[in-house]
Design an enzyme around this catalytic site. Structure first.
Site, PDB file in Angstrom:
ATOM      1  N   GLY A  80      32.966  46.791  39.912  1.00 41.87           N
ATOM      2  CA  GLY A  80      33.382  47.158  38.483  1.00 41.87           C
ATOM      3  C   GLY A  80      33.509  48.487  38.157  1.00 41.87           C
ATOM      4  N   TRP A  82      36.286  50.083  38.413  1.00 41.30           N
ATOM      5  CA  TRP A  82      37.748  50.399  37.480  1.00 41.30           C
ATOM      6  C   TRP A  82      37.351  50.043  36.076  1.00 41.30           C
ATOM      7  CZ3 TRP A  82      43.085  49.817  40.082  1.00 41.30           C
ATOM      8  CH2 TRP A  82      43.371  50.626  41.080  1.00 41.30           C
ATOM      9  N   ASP A 103      36.868  38.200  39.281  1.00 35.61           N
ATOM     10  CA  ASP A 103      36.771  38.183  40.854  1.00 35.61           C
ATOM     11  C   ASP A 103      36.019  36.953  41.173  1.00 35.61           C
ATOM     12  OD1 ASP A 103      35.868  40.921  42.602  1.00 35.61           O
ATOM     13  OD2 ASP A 103      35.512  38.828  43.325  1.00 35.61           O
ATOM     14  N   ASP A 119      39.165  32.439  40.480  1.00 36.78           N
ATOM     15  CA  ASP A 119      40.389  32.788  41.422  1.00 36.78           C
ATOM     16  C   ASP A 119      41.548  32.916  40.509  1.00 36.78           C
ATOM     17  OD1 ASP A 119      42.307  32.916  43.334  1.00 36.78           O
ATOM     18  OD2 ASP A 119      41.692  31.336  44.476  1.00 36.78           O
ATOM     19  N   ASP A 143      42.455  46.651  42.484  1.00 38.20           N
ATOM     20  CA  ASP A 143      42.023  47.589  43.882  1.00 38.20           C
ATOM     21  C   ASP A 143      41.632  46.571  44.921  1.00 38.20           C
ATOM     22  OD1 ASP A 143      41.608  49.814  44.900  1.00 38.20           O
ATOM     23  OD2 ASP A 143      39.416  49.654  44.387  1.00 38.20           O
ATOM     24  N   LYS A 183      46.685  48.318  44.914  1.00 40.76           N
ATOM     25  CA  LYS A 183      46.512  48.960  45.948  1.00 40.76           C
ATOM     26  C   LYS A 183      47.402  48.422  46.907  1.00 40.76           C
ATOM     27  CE  LYS A 183      42.216  49.866  47.667  1.00 40.76           C
ATOM     28  NZ  LYS A 183      40.960  49.587  48.296  1.00 40.76           N
TER      29      LYS A 183
END
Length: 239
Positions: A80, A82, A103, A119, A143, A183
């Site tokens: 958590g 971000w 998540d 998902d 990320d 990322k």
């Protein structure tokens, strides 16, 4: 066995981890790196969930992607860090804008952030998201990193594949002129992926925050100015 870091730029005494039979050499190396990481210590002092918070803070200071009242999706959000930064920067913690953290893992609540344990690849995910946000997103950020196998070519394909999936999700849920942050790793956005992003966004760049470890190949891809599904250059249809 502890030392007190004086900030990210300070050089505290190095902490050595004693050998333990229950630890593998890789876990020992990870633990020693964590204990000696000034950003880990600073995150604990300042109440951030992870050192990754400083990466988003730094990127926002450079390119100003977080604005008050935005609708934001945080993919692979746990633990958590971000989401915390986004809630503070956009005013979501005070009721301005909306943030949805997604998540597969559970995540402790963050003030101003709605959490969906699911998902993002589920066919119903975009519609669930629209309902939570009351519309499309201004920013999709990720990320996430694929689990590595140690085989360079295999890991590269997994990394690119995950970013492609996140980018495809962003295309479905972003409002026109929206932003996508993800990322990647050096060499991880060539070919089709980069071409697709340049087609779909007016500007695509890579950033490496100083909070990223120097020995890491990670970079962050920032694509701004989403053209929208109906606003692509002529002749460039969806593959």
């Amino acid at each position: 066995m502890t030392s007190t870091p004086r900030g990210p730029d300070a050089r505290p005494l190095k902490v050595r981890v004693k050998n333990a039979r229950s630890r593998t050499s890789s876990s020992q190396k990870w633990l020693q790196r964590q204990l000696n990481d000034p950003y880990v210590a600073k995150a604990r002092r300042e109440g951030w969930r992870s050192r990754a918070a400083f990466k988003l803070i730094e990127m926002d200071e450079k390119i100003h992607v977080l604005r008050k009242g935005m609708r934001i999706v945080d993919l692979g959000a746990a633990p958590g860090g971000w989401s915390q930064v986004a809630a503070k920067k956009t005013g979501a913690a005070d009721g301005h804008g909306k943030i949805v953290a997604i998540d597969l893992l559970e995540m402790d609540s963050v003030q101003g952030v709605m959490f969906a344990q699911m998902d993002f690849l589920e066919p119903s995910a975009p519609e669930k998201l629209f309902a939570m946000l009351d519309g499309k997103a201004d920013l999709v950020m990720s990320d996430m990193a694929a689990n590595t196998t140690g085989h360079k070519k295999t890991d590269h394909l997994k990394i690119v594949g995950l970013v492609e999936l996140a980018a495809d999700f962003a295309r479905q849920v972003l409002a026109p002129n929206g932003t996508f942050i993800a990322k990647v790793f050096q060499g991880g956005t060539e070919g089709t992926l980069l071409a697709d992003l340049k087609r779909d966004y007016t500007n695509v760049r890579h950033l490496k925050p100083s909070a990223s470890r120097a020995d890491s190949a990670e970079l962050y891809l920032v694509a701004t100015g989403f053209r929208g599904q109906a606003d692509r250059p002529a002749g460039e249809d969806e593959a």
